[in-house]
Design an enzyme around this catalytic site. Structure first.
Site, PDB file in Angstrom:
ATOM      1  N   GLY A 153       5.821  -6.907  11.319  1.00 56.29           N
ATOM      2  CA  GLY A 153       4.124  -6.462  10.635  1.00 56.29           C
ATOM      3  C   GLY A 153       4.379  -5.153   9.614  1.00 56.29           C
ATOM      4  O   GLY A 153       5.676  -4.939   9.247  1.00 56.29           O
ATOM      5  N   SER A 154       3.394  -4.387   9.642  1.00 54.73           N
ATOM      6  CA  SER A 154       3.470  -3.514   8.801  1.00 54.73           C
ATOM      7  C   SER A 154       4.506  -2.049   9.311  1.00 54.73           C
ATOM      8  O   SER A 154       4.610  -2.024  10.499  1.00 54.73           O
ATOM      9  CB  SER A 154       2.095  -2.768   8.667  1.00 54.73           C
ATOM     10  OG  SER A 154       1.528  -2.297   9.765  1.00 54.73           O
ATOM     11  N   CYS A 185       6.509 -10.940   3.093  1.00 54.61           N
ATOM     12  CA  CYS A 185       7.397  -9.604   3.166  1.00 54.61           C
ATOM     13  C   CYS A 185       8.471  -9.690   2.200  1.00 54.61           C
ATOM     14  O   CYS A 185       8.783  -8.443   1.800  1.00 54.61           O
ATOM     15  CB  CYS A 185       7.518  -9.208   4.624  1.00 54.61           C
ATOM     16  SG  CYS A 185       8.793 -10.747   5.285  1.00 54.61           S
ATOM     17  N   GLU A 223      10.649  -5.913  12.143  1.00 49.45           N
ATOM     18  CA  GLU A 223      10.848  -6.586  10.618  1.00 49.45           C
ATOM     19  C   GLU A 223       9.611  -6.110  10.170  1.00 49.45           C
ATOM     20  O   GLU A 223       8.474  -6.655  10.289  1.00 49.45           O
ATOM     21  CB  GLU A 223      10.952  -8.299  11.026  1.00 49.45           C
ATOM     22  CG  GLU A 223      12.046  -8.789  11.973  1.00 49.45           C
ATOM     23  CD  GLU A 223      13.070  -8.757  10.889  1.00 49.45           C
ATOM     24  OE1 GLU A 223      12.857  -8.584   9.790  1.00 49.45           O
ATOM     25  OE2 GLU A 223      14.176  -9.141  11.623  1.00 49.45           O
ATOM     26  N   LEU A 224       9.924  -5.137   9.013  1.00 50.48           N
ATOM     27  CA  LEU A 224       8.608  -4.538   8.570  1.00 50.48           C
ATOM     28  C   LEU A 224       8.425  -4.841   7.081  1.00 50.48           C
ATOM     29  O   LEU A 224       8.806  -6.005   6.348  1.00 50.48           O
ATOM     30  CB  LEU A 224       8.760  -2.908   8.900  1.00 50.48           C
ATOM     31  CG  LEU A 224       9.023  -2.659  10.212  1.00 50.48           C
ATOM     32  CD1 LEU A 224       9.249  -1.067  10.359  1.00 50.48           C
ATOM     33  CD2 LEU A 224       8.122  -3.164  11.150  1.00 50.48           C
ATOM     34  N   ASN A 254       0.914 -13.711   8.384  1.00 56.66           N
ATOM     35  CA  ASN A 254       1.441 -14.317   7.136  1.00 56.66           C
ATOM     36  C   ASN A 254       2.302 -15.551   7.441  1.00 56.66           C
ATOM     37  O   ASN A 254       2.327 -16.577   6.800  1.00 56.66           O
ATOM     38  CB  ASN A 254       2.003 -13.485   6.118  1.00 56.66           C
ATOM     39  CG  ASN A 254       3.133 -12.585   6.735  1.00 56.66           C
ATOM     40  OD1 ASN A 254       3.378 -12.778   7.929  1.00 56.66           O
ATOM     41  ND2 ASN A 254       4.079 -12.184   5.691  1.00 56.66           N
TER      42      ASN A 254
END
Ligand code: NAP
Length: 487
Positions: free
Chosen positions: A239-240, A295, A261-262, A163
């Site tokens: 990411g996720s 996010c 960093e989720l 993203n």
């Protein structure tokens, strides 16, 4: 139009279909490669190698070989190279933005904004490199000296999402390189060309061979080598939450330092004392940037019951005025989602909410441009148990609930496993402090819809992650503390 731009971009030396390892370009071996498509029209833009365990190990080894010389450079010398990299990114802003829009989809103006944002991390850390201060501490016994050193941790590995194809890389690489650490990056398979273009410019800026490496390919194989190779001392992932927690588990074997960093589930609260026009501006910025695929995008709107109808009406006008199209068209505000599964998820949230009593005010379906396009959508009457309030939608869907009082709003905002960003609008300074202190999130926008900035610590609490990027904290992630006692 897209094809013309593509062929121009293809001729450009920034468009690479090979990986960058140890200062050399590594092509795909035979047909073992990944096709990259344009989400706006499904065209194949090109291919990148499908590398795996062996090539990742080689990249890690070349980073380890490059480490001693890189860490020995003065912080000023490393900073000068990072600064040149930043300048080159700005000089090539338009090409980099075009590559990003072609592979990621976001409007070209937003891609150009991301290139400037990505470059700003290189500049920030070029300057911050010289501030990796240690300290001295008054000793416990006469004649002793206590000195605290800050030293680079070692080879760093990064895995990044689609993203933000450039800035999620420079936010990590800027900090790592400034601290004196080499890095191996695995970009998302949907958006590798932005990462490879960054490697071209890093090379031109004078980043030595092996200090910045990009490997594309099998996420599982690359990640497994990164977490099992003892040369890697730091793993940084964006990411996720699902993948992040698996990486945390895998990196436990070698006790690697981990930054995560989720995902988020950002609330946006509009109090009855808010400036509603400002809140609507903030809502559009915080919801529709990158077509809802960030996010820190708002996932849940909570609007005080006294101002709900006015807010919804003002927002409806703005949502319905958003122009949907190909990101290369300058008249576009919202673009296709990354793939049709992403569009399916947004529509499944609409279906779940409307089947359980929510009201569809605008949108709520695909556009006939293609399966990745979802119309900007506005739902009201959302209840907390609906999927849209529980899961990250990652699309152009505004979901509005009402609340009665401040305590209820804070309770609803915090009733999630996530804690990345949160936003609220209020003109009452006492309330501003109460709510800012009461919300469980790593970042809070108060009367502001855009919060990202290289100078500020970016990151989440709870299931949204560990560690911070950008700011002084970003550099700390790549430094070890060593204490010396001199007798
Ligand atoms: P993702 O599926 O977790 O993918 C992110 C990266 O992990 C990609 O490079 C992907 O590679 C790789 N990956 C996938 N499966 C893996 C596995 N089993 N082991 C190791 N690596 C694996 O996330 P995404 O869909 O790209 O990104 C969207 C998510 O990122 C959202 O949840 C969003 O909130 C979050 N995000 C967080 C921040 C933040 O700063 N907190 C910023 C941006 C995005 P492939 O592409 O090759 O599959």
């Amino acid at each position: 139009m897209s094809l013309d731009v593509l062929s121009e971009t293809r001729d450009n030396r920034l468009f690479r279909e090979s990986c960058f390892v140890g200062g050399k370009w590594v092509p795909a071996s035979g047909d073992d490669r990944i096709a990259v498509t344009n989400p706006a029209n499904g065209e194949t833009l090109g291919h990148v190698p499908r590398l795996g365990t062996d090539e990742t190990r080689r990249a890690i080894e070349s980073a380890a070989e490059a480490w001693p010389a890189w860490r020995k450079l003065t912080a000023e010398a490393r900073g000068a190279i990072l600064y040149r990299w930043h300048e080159l990114m700005l000089a090539h802003e338009d090409t980099l933005a075009t590559i990003m829009t072609l592979e990621q989809g976001k409007p070209h103006a937003e891609s150009a904004g991301e290139i400037r944002y990505a470059a700003s991390f290189l500049k920030w850390f070029a300057e911050e490199a010289r501030r990796a201060y240690g300290r001295t501490i008054p000793p416990a016994a006469a004649g002793q000296h206590i000195v605290v050193l800050r030293q680079p941790i070692g080879v760093a590995a990064a895995i990044t999402p689609w993203n933000f194809p450039s800035s999620m890389i420079t936010r990590k690489a800027g900090a790592a390189l400034a601290a004196g650490c080499p890095m191996v990056v695995k970009p998302a398979s949907a958006t590798p060309f932005s990462a490879l273009a960054l490697a071209v410019l890093a090379d031109e800026a004078g980043v030595p061979a092996g200090v910045f490496n990009v490997v594309t390919g099998s996420a599982r194989e690359i990640a497994s080598e990164m977490t099992s190779n003892p040369l890697v001392r730091k793993v940084s992932f964006t990411g996720s939450t699902e993948v992040g927690s698996a990486l945390m588990r895998d990196s436990a074997a070698n006790v690697q330092k981990v930054s995560l960093e989720l995902g988020g589930n950002a609330p946006f609260i509009v109090f009855d004392d808010a400036d509603l026009d400002a809140a609507v501006d903030g809502a559009i910025a915080a919801k529709f940037r990158n077509t809802g695929q960030t996010c820190v995008c708002v996932n849940r709107f909570y609007v005080h019951e006294a101002v709900h109808d006015t807010f919804v009406e003002k927002l409806r006008h703005r949502v319905e005025a958003l122009r949907l199209g190909d990101g290369l068209d300058p008249e576009t505000d919202v673009t296709p989602l990354i793939d049709s599964a992403a569009a399916d998820k947004v529509l499944s949230h609409v279906e779940d909410a409307t089947s359980r009593g929510a009201t569809l005010v605008s949108g709520g379906r695909r556009h006939d441009r293609g399966e990745n396009y979802v119309l900007p959508t506005l739902l009201t009457g959302i209840r907390h148990s609906m999927r849209v309030a529980q899961e990250e939608t990652f699309g152009p869907l505004v979901a509005i609930s009402t609340f009665h009082d401040e305590q209820e709003a804070i309770k609803l905002a915090n009733d999630t496993p996530f804690g990345l960003a949160a936003y609220f609008y209020s003109e009452n300074v006492h309330r501003v402090w109460r709510v800012a202190e009461g919300i469980e999130a790593g970042m809070i926008g108060i009367n502001a819809g855009l919060i990202s900035n290289a100078a500020a610590p970016f990151g989440g609490v709870k299931a949204s992650g560990l560690g911070r990027e950008g700011a002084t904290e970003g550099l700390d992630e790549y430094l070890e503390t060593k204490y010396l006692l001199m007798g």
